[in-house]
Design a protein around this motif. Structure first.
Motif, PDB file in Angstrom:
ATOM      1  N   SER A  86     -35.087  11.962 -19.170  1.00 22.47           N
ATOM      2  CA  SER A  86     -34.986  12.538 -17.833  1.00 22.47           C
ATOM      3  C   SER A  86     -34.614  11.421 -16.866  1.00 22.47           C
ATOM      4  O   SER A  86     -35.048  10.273 -17.026  1.00 22.47           O
ATOM      5  N   CYS A  87     -33.799  11.747 -15.877  1.00 20.47           N
ATOM      6  CA  CYS A  87     -33.317  10.710 -14.979  1.00 20.47           C
ATOM      7  C   CYS A  87     -32.878  11.320 -13.654  1.00 20.47           C
ATOM      8  O   CYS A  87     -32.850  12.549 -13.493  1.00 20.47           O
ATOM      9  N   THR A  88     -32.537  10.457 -12.725  1.00 17.63           N
ATOM     10  CA  THR A  88     -31.935  10.909 -11.479  1.00 17.63           C
ATOM     11  C   THR A  88     -30.423  10.736 -11.578  1.00 17.63           C
ATOM     12  O   THR A  88     -29.923   9.963 -12.391  1.00 17.63           O
ATOM     13  N   SER A  89     -29.713  11.454 -10.756  1.00 20.28           N
ATOM     14  CA  SER A  89     -28.269  11.284 -10.646  1.00 20.28           C
ATOM     15  C   SER A  89     -27.874  11.378  -9.184  1.00 20.28           C
ATOM     16  O   SER A  89     -28.649  11.849  -8.347  1.00 20.28           O
ATOM     17  N   MET A  90     -26.662  10.932  -8.883  1.00 17.78           N
ATOM     18  CA  MET A  90     -26.273  10.768  -7.487  1.00 17.78           C
ATOM     19  C   MET A  90     -24.841  11.247  -7.252  1.00 17.78           C
ATOM     20  O   MET A  90     -23.958  11.026  -8.082  1.00 17.78           O
ATOM     21  N   PHE A  91     -24.641  11.893  -6.108  1.00 15.19           N
ATOM     22  CA  PHE A  91     -23.306  12.157  -5.580  1.00 15.19           C
ATOM     23  C   PHE A  91     -23.100  11.266  -4.368  1.00 15.19           C
ATOM     24  O   PHE A  91     -23.985  11.152  -3.514  1.00 15.19           O
ATOM     25  N   ALA A  92     -21.933  10.645  -4.292  1.00 16.73           N
ATOM     26  CA  ALA A  92     -21.624   9.741  -3.180  1.00 16.73           C
ATOM     27  C   ALA A  92     -20.544  10.369  -2.310  1.00 16.73           C
ATOM     28  O   ALA A  92     -19.538  10.878  -2.815  1.00 16.73           O
ATOM     29  N   PHE A  93     -20.755  10.331  -1.001  1.00 18.48           N
ATOM     30  CA  PHE A  93     -19.766  10.839  -0.046  1.00 18.48           C
ATOM     31  C   PHE A  93     -18.765   9.744   0.305  1.00 18.48           C
ATOM     32  O   PHE A  93     -19.146   8.583   0.474  1.00 18.48           O
ATOM     33  N   GLU A  94     -17.520  10.141   0.453  1.00 16.67           N
ATOM     34  CA  GLU A  94     -16.506   9.187   0.898  1.00 16.67           C
ATOM     35  C   GLU A  94     -16.344   9.222   2.420  1.00 16.67           C
ATOM     36  O   GLU A  94     -16.024   8.211   3.036  1.00 16.67           O
ATOM     37  N   VAL A 231     -22.227  -4.516 -19.442  1.00 17.78           N
ATOM     38  CA  VAL A 231     -22.511  -4.964 -18.080  1.00 17.78           C
ATOM     39  C   VAL A 231     -23.992  -4.707 -17.802  1.00 17.78           C
ATOM     40  O   VAL A 231     -24.516  -3.633 -18.098  1.00 17.78           O
ATOM     41  N   ASN A 232     -24.667  -5.679 -17.238  1.00 15.82           N
ATOM     42  CA  ASN A 232     -26.099  -5.536 -16.972  1.00 15.82           C
ATOM     43  C   ASN A 232     -26.356  -5.085 -15.543  1.00 15.82           C
ATOM     44  O   ASN A 232     -25.934  -5.738 -14.583  1.00 15.82           O
ATOM     45  N   ASN A 233     -27.037  -3.925 -15.419  1.00 19.40           N
ATOM     46  CA  ASN A 233     -27.542  -3.445 -14.127  1.00 19.40           C
ATOM     47  C   ASN A 233     -26.464  -3.310 -13.060  1.00 19.40           C
ATOM     48  O   ASN A 233     -26.729  -3.521 -11.872  1.00 19.40           O
ATOM     49  N   PHE A 234     -25.268  -2.933 -13.461  1.00 21.47           N
ATOM     50  CA  PHE A 234     -24.229  -2.719 -12.461  1.00 21.47           C
ATOM     51  C   PHE A 234     -24.483  -1.431 -11.681  1.00 21.47           C
ATOM     52  O   PHE A 234     -24.263  -1.357 -10.472  1.00 21.47           O
ATOM     53  N   VAL A 235     -24.916  -0.397 -12.402  1.00 24.81           N
ATOM     54  CA  VAL A 235     -25.261   0.883 -11.783  1.00 24.81           C
ATOM     55  C   VAL A 235     -26.503   1.410 -12.497  1.00 24.81           C
ATOM     56  O   VAL A 235     -26.696   1.156 -13.689  1.00 24.81           O
ATOM     57  N   HIS A 236     -27.372   2.105 -11.777  1.00 25.63           N
ATOM     58  CA  HIS A 236     -28.688   2.446 -12.317  1.00 25.63           C
ATOM     59  C   HIS A 236     -28.841   3.912 -12.707  1.00 25.63           C
ATOM     60  O   HIS A 236     -29.875   4.313 -13.233  1.00 25.63           O
ATOM     61  N   ARG A 237     -27.821   4.694 -12.462  1.00 26.08           N
ATOM     62  CA  ARG A 237     -27.837   6.121 -12.786  1.00 26.08           C
ATOM     63  C   ARG A 237     -26.393   6.605 -12.753  1.00 26.08           C
ATOM     64  O   ARG A 237     -25.502   5.879 -12.304  1.00 26.08           O
ATOM     65  N   THR A 238     -26.148   7.806 -13.211  1.00 25.39           N
ATOM     66  CA  THR A 238     -24.805   8.352 -13.085  1.00 25.39           C
ATOM     67  C   THR A 238     -24.494   8.612 -11.615  1.00 25.39           C
ATOM     68  O   THR A 238     -25.240   9.293 -10.916  1.00 25.39           O
ATOM     69  N   VAL A 239     -23.391   8.033 -11.162  1.00 25.36           N
ATOM     70  CA  VAL A 239     -22.939   8.214  -9.783  1.00 25.36           C
ATOM     71  C   VAL A 239     -21.578   8.898  -9.819  1.00 25.36           C
ATOM     72  O   VAL A 239     -20.656   8.428 -10.493  1.00 25.36           O
ATOM     73  N   THR A 240     -21.469   9.989  -9.099  1.00 29.26           N
ATOM     74  CA  THR A 240     -20.247  10.784  -9.063  1.00 29.26           C
ATOM     75  C   THR A 240     -19.831  10.984  -7.615  1.00 29.26           C
ATOM     76  O   THR A 240     -20.676  11.181  -6.746  1.00 29.26           O
ATOM     77  N   GLU A 241     -18.544  10.930  -7.374  1.00 31.26           N
ATOM     78  CA  GLU A 241     -18.119  11.226  -6.009  1.00 31.26           C
ATOM     79  C   GLU A 241     -18.316  12.718  -5.732  1.00 31.26           C
ATOM     80  O   GLU A 241     -18.171  13.565  -6.624  1.00 31.26           O
TER      81      GLU A 241
END
Length: 402
Positions: A86-94, A231-241
């Motif tokens: 189980s994890c968190t995920s993120m949407f990023a706004f442009e 790559v180590n710790n570049f991103v911590h969860r799935t990030v989607t635009e």
């Protein structure tokens, strides 16, 4: 030929193995036939995200939520580590315009019980420091999941066999013949008999349907994925635009700051960390028949787009890439249904959600075939919805024959 199976499943990907698992667990005599290897096609050429954020509110969100609830129970029953978490995920706004559209989506989903919340600029950069400095905010979803797709298929099939299922790989179905007792399934190796048949062959499901005179409105929609070096710790969860939602649903009401190639190939930025320390980069969507060759133009557009959100990716090496085919329907919903041919069922058309919806699909097909109360209303997923479309209507059945 002496053995008559209750149900024969054609297709050994996530949907087929999940259906085999649930039917065998219910006590049915199950046969699974796969023309290649288990998880050898689309299920091995995808990511392992189980996310609720990119599904439309309503029935589709309810379905993915039920799948998320079911995953831990199924995984616990398997004797293979499928790397579920189980994890968190993120949407990023442009842009700020996306931010407002995202706010409406988050409020709608939150009201439906989905744990989504808005992130301001300070919060999103605290959680993901490598995001571009001008990203104004985003959405965080709690309670999503990740799984290894290939291990999931193997784990489901292995447990199905323990429950009594029989499977054959490297076995291509040559023909289906309706008989008084069900179906005669002919392969080059031998013939099989089953009362029911479930076509769960992804983009190849139409080939199975035509064997019994049924046109299945599914098209192959290609997607490509890039893989980076460790790559180590570049991103911590799935990030989607946030624009990914629009490309997935083919929305024309939302304008992004993209190049013509990005629009042509349905490119949207997605970055996912893996258990092995690499990063998966997506995503693309285009119709190109059954072609699974990578295309430099698509790769270039994907890299440009993801570097817009993560500029430091420009200094990281890509080590490989691959392409797969998503089974697409015009309304972006799977077909989970009986058909006009008695005993012939379809479980396909999940597009990019096959892994995410695998276990709930398996449960629903088990309930449907065994005549038990359904965990979810299958009316929106019935096969006949396409037959009711008027030929030539935009977005209707005619669109599927392009």
């Amino acid at each position: 030929m002496k053995q008559i199976y209750d149900t024969a499943i054609i297709g050994g990907g996530a949907i087929g193995t999940a259906t085999a698992y649930f039917l065998a667990k219910s006590g049915q005599k199950v046969l699974l036939l796969e023309r290649g290897s288990v998880a050898g096609e689309s299920s091995s050429k995808c990511d392992g995200n189980v996310q609720v954020g990119d599904s439309p509110a309503g029935t589709d969100t309810e379905m993915i939520c039920k799948s998320l609830q079911l995953f831990p129970q199924v995984v616990k029953d398997l004797d293979l580590d499928v790397q579920w978490k189980s994890c968190t995920s993120m949407f990023a706004f442009e842009t700020e315009a996306e931010q407002e559209a995202g706010r409406l989506l988050a409020e709608e989903k939150y009201a439906a019980g989905v744990p989504m919340r808005m992130l301001d600029k300070q919060e999103i950069h605290f959680l993901e420091p490598n995001l571009a400095s001008d990203i104004p905010g985003g959405i965080l979803t709690d309670g999503d999941g990740q799984v290894n797709p290939m291990l999931l298929c193997l784990g489901l099939l292995r447990r199905a066999v323990q429950y009594g299922a029989v499977f054959y790989t490297g076995t291509r179905v040559q023909s289906l013949e309706k008989t008084d007792g069900g179906f005669l399934i002919r392969t080059l190796e031998q013939d099989y008999r089953a009362v029911n048949v479930v076509a769960a062959a992804g983009v190849w499901t139409p080939d199975i349907g035509r064997m019994v005179g049924i046109e299945v409105p599914i098209l192959p929609r290609q997607g490509q994925i890039l893989v980076t070096e460790t790559v180590n710790n570049f991103v911590h969860r799935t990030v989607t635009e946030f624009g990914y939602i629009m490309t997935r649903q083919e929305s024309r009401d939302f304008v992004r700051n993209t190049t013509p190639d990005m629009e042509k190939f349905g490119v949207a930025a997605l970055l996912e960390p893996t258990e092995g320390g690499t990063l998966l980069i997506g995503s693309s969507r285009r119709f190109d028949g059954y072609n699974i060759q990578n295309d430099d133009r698509v790769i270039r557009a994907m890299v440009q787009r993801v570097c817009r959100f993560f500029p430091k990716l420009a200094d990281i090496h890509m080590i490989r890439c691959y392409a797969g085919l998503r089974p697409y329907t015009a309304d972006h919903r799977p077909i989970l249904s009986a058909t006009p041919m008695e005993g012939f069922y379809i479980a396909s058309g999940h597009e990019g959600s096959g892994i995410a919806l695998s276990v709930i699909t398996g449960l629903l097909m088990d309930e449907l075939l065994c005549g038990r109360p359904l965990s979810l209303d299958l009316e929106p997923y019935r096969f006949s919805r396409f037959q009711e479309k008027v030929s030539g209507q935009t977005g209707g059945y005619a669109r599927m024959n392009m």
